[in-house]
Design an enzyme around this catalytic site. Sequence first.
Site, PDB file in Angstrom:
ATOM      1  N   ASP A 252       0.845  -1.189   0.000  1.00 53.14           N
ATOM      2  CA  ASP A 252       0.000   0.000   0.000  1.00 53.14           C
ATOM      3  C   ASP A 252       0.890   1.251   0.000  1.00 53.14           C
ATOM      4  O   ASP A 252       1.856   1.350   0.767  1.00 53.14           O
ATOM      5  CB  ASP A 252      -0.905   0.005   1.238  1.00 53.14           C
ATOM      6  CG  ASP A 252      -1.836   1.207   1.266  1.00 53.14           C
ATOM      7  OD1 ASP A 252      -2.874   1.159   0.608  1.00 53.14           O
ATOM      8  OD2 ASP A 252      -1.484   2.200   1.951  1.00 53.14           O
ATOM      9  N   LEU A 253       0.577   2.210  -0.854  1.00 53.20           N
ATOM     10  CA  LEU A 253       1.395   3.412  -0.987  1.00 53.20           C
ATOM     11  C   LEU A 253       1.006   4.442   0.082  1.00 53.20           C
ATOM     12  O   LEU A 253       0.008   5.168  -0.069  1.00 53.20           O
ATOM     13  CB  LEU A 253       1.234   4.039  -2.390  1.00 53.20           C
ATOM     14  CG  LEU A 253       2.133   3.464  -3.487  1.00 53.20           C
ATOM     15  CD1 LEU A 253       1.830   2.002  -3.750  1.00 53.20           C
ATOM     16  CD2 LEU A 253       1.990   4.270  -4.770  1.00 53.20           C
TER      17      LEU A 253
ATOM     18  N   ASP B 291      -4.159   2.653  -4.916  1.00 53.29           N
ATOM     19  CA  ASP B 291      -2.730   2.711  -4.600  1.00 53.29           C
ATOM     20  C   ASP B 291      -2.245   1.420  -3.955  1.00 53.29           C
ATOM     21  O   ASP B 291      -1.303   1.417  -3.156  1.00 53.29           O
ATOM     22  CB  ASP B 291      -2.450   3.909  -3.678  1.00 53.29           C
ATOM     23  CG  ASP B 291      -3.259   3.841  -2.376  1.00 53.29           C
ATOM     24  OD1 ASP B 291      -4.122   2.926  -2.263  1.00 53.29           O
ATOM     25  OD2 ASP B 291      -3.034   4.679  -1.487  1.00 53.29           O
TER      26      ASP B 291
END
Length: 504
Positions: A379-380, A422
């Site tokens: 996950d960004l 994302d």
Amino acid sequence: MDKQLEQLAQFVATANTVEGLTRPLLALLQRITGLESTYLTAIDETAGVQHILIANNSGSLLLPEDLTVPWQDTLCKRALESQQFVTEDVAACWGDSEAARQLGLKSYISVPVTNQDGTVFGTLCGASSLSVALGNMPHLPELLRLCADLISHQLSREHFAKQVAARANETELQLSRVRLVAKVSELCVAAQSLRLTVGQTAEFMLQSGLCSQAVAFELENDQFVAIDPAQQGWAAVVSHLQSELSLDSRRQSIIRLQNDDKTQQEFADYLQPEQTLFLLKVYSDVTAVAAIFIQAQPEATQLAENKPLLLSISNSLSLLARRLADHQALTQLNKQLEYLAQHDTLTTLPNRRYLFDELARQVARADRQQQSFFILFIDLDGFKAINDTYGHETGDEFLCEFAKRLRNVMRSGDFTARHGGDEFVMLCQCSAGNNTEQQAAQLVNRIRTATCGIFGLTDVTLEYAGPSVGLIQWQPGDSTDGDKLLSQADAVMYQDKQQRRKHA
């Protein structure tokens, strides 16, 4: 007379040809009349000549076979015009004949031999340089007419036999053409390769006997490339022959090529004289993609006049070319659609749908092989702030660069997908027999190292602290449910995110 008639009957019964009948008849006439030479002639009034076809010579007067003399000065013409077919004194009857004077002819017989339609074919003759008492033979004119009629009948038989043979040959030729077109059409219906089909068609044409040479080519930018490498030497010949044509002629399906003396001299090792040359072209829409060069047999003159045959073959091959081109375009379109259905349009990574298919395959394979593999949920962190601060275009560019860095850390057998937004997922191989915890730590560290740091984008340079990563190890006996497995990896990622926030 009865004995002579009996002999005539035997000749007729055993003879199969004009020559087979005529030679014994001439010998019989010579014995009966005592003339030195008896012979059969053919008259060509158009050329103004008379030929001796068959001769029987037994004295000093020798009239050779194949002798040709002017028709106007012959005794045969005079006898035919005056209807006087037997004479004991040539000089008294036709003293103006220079030919008779030179040969010293004194006694002479001649009777016309007719064709089936009543026209004069030639004459049945006898001549001698000695005086022969022909007047003592009252039945001689009747015998001459009978012999001439027998020869006429045999000529008719041979003419009819030739007509029958010609019709049979023409019928066989037509059947050969029909069979050839049928074979090519059948081949094109099931064919999957234009190259192979054009090559086989050339072989079929050669085997049919309608041509002495058939060479198949592929066309690349109007350049001839022989399908059989051993025949590539023909490419220069055909290229030269086509270059002599106008541009409009080159665009036709069936092209008649010049086979003049200059061309034969230049390509003496390839071209034969008096043969008809064709170039059969195969089109996919408006583009020529293949061709067959044809050198027709001299005896198959009908081929030079029968363009419909070649056009049928050209059309069948062109339909195949278009069908294969359409199939290739459709296949390519289906591949593109399949790719789009399985890949993220922004990052070009596999999408969520592709991810679940691949996860199911890897679970099934690992279960069969009793192996394990890693599932990583990425996950960004801070991506929303990048979008809000710099805009969605910069955010999209950042996602693409991030995906690129994930690709760079992939090993053979690894798989990376965009899960959505994302979030990314990686499926990575796990080496058997080694410390799996150490492998997992090294894998996570490699991903963090590759995806954090400076991101030089088009409009901005970002310092990125890296993503949150959740890793689980699938082992034989674990759940095979894709959603459940990803949820487990997501839960571990969330724990990692919490730890990173505490240390931020």
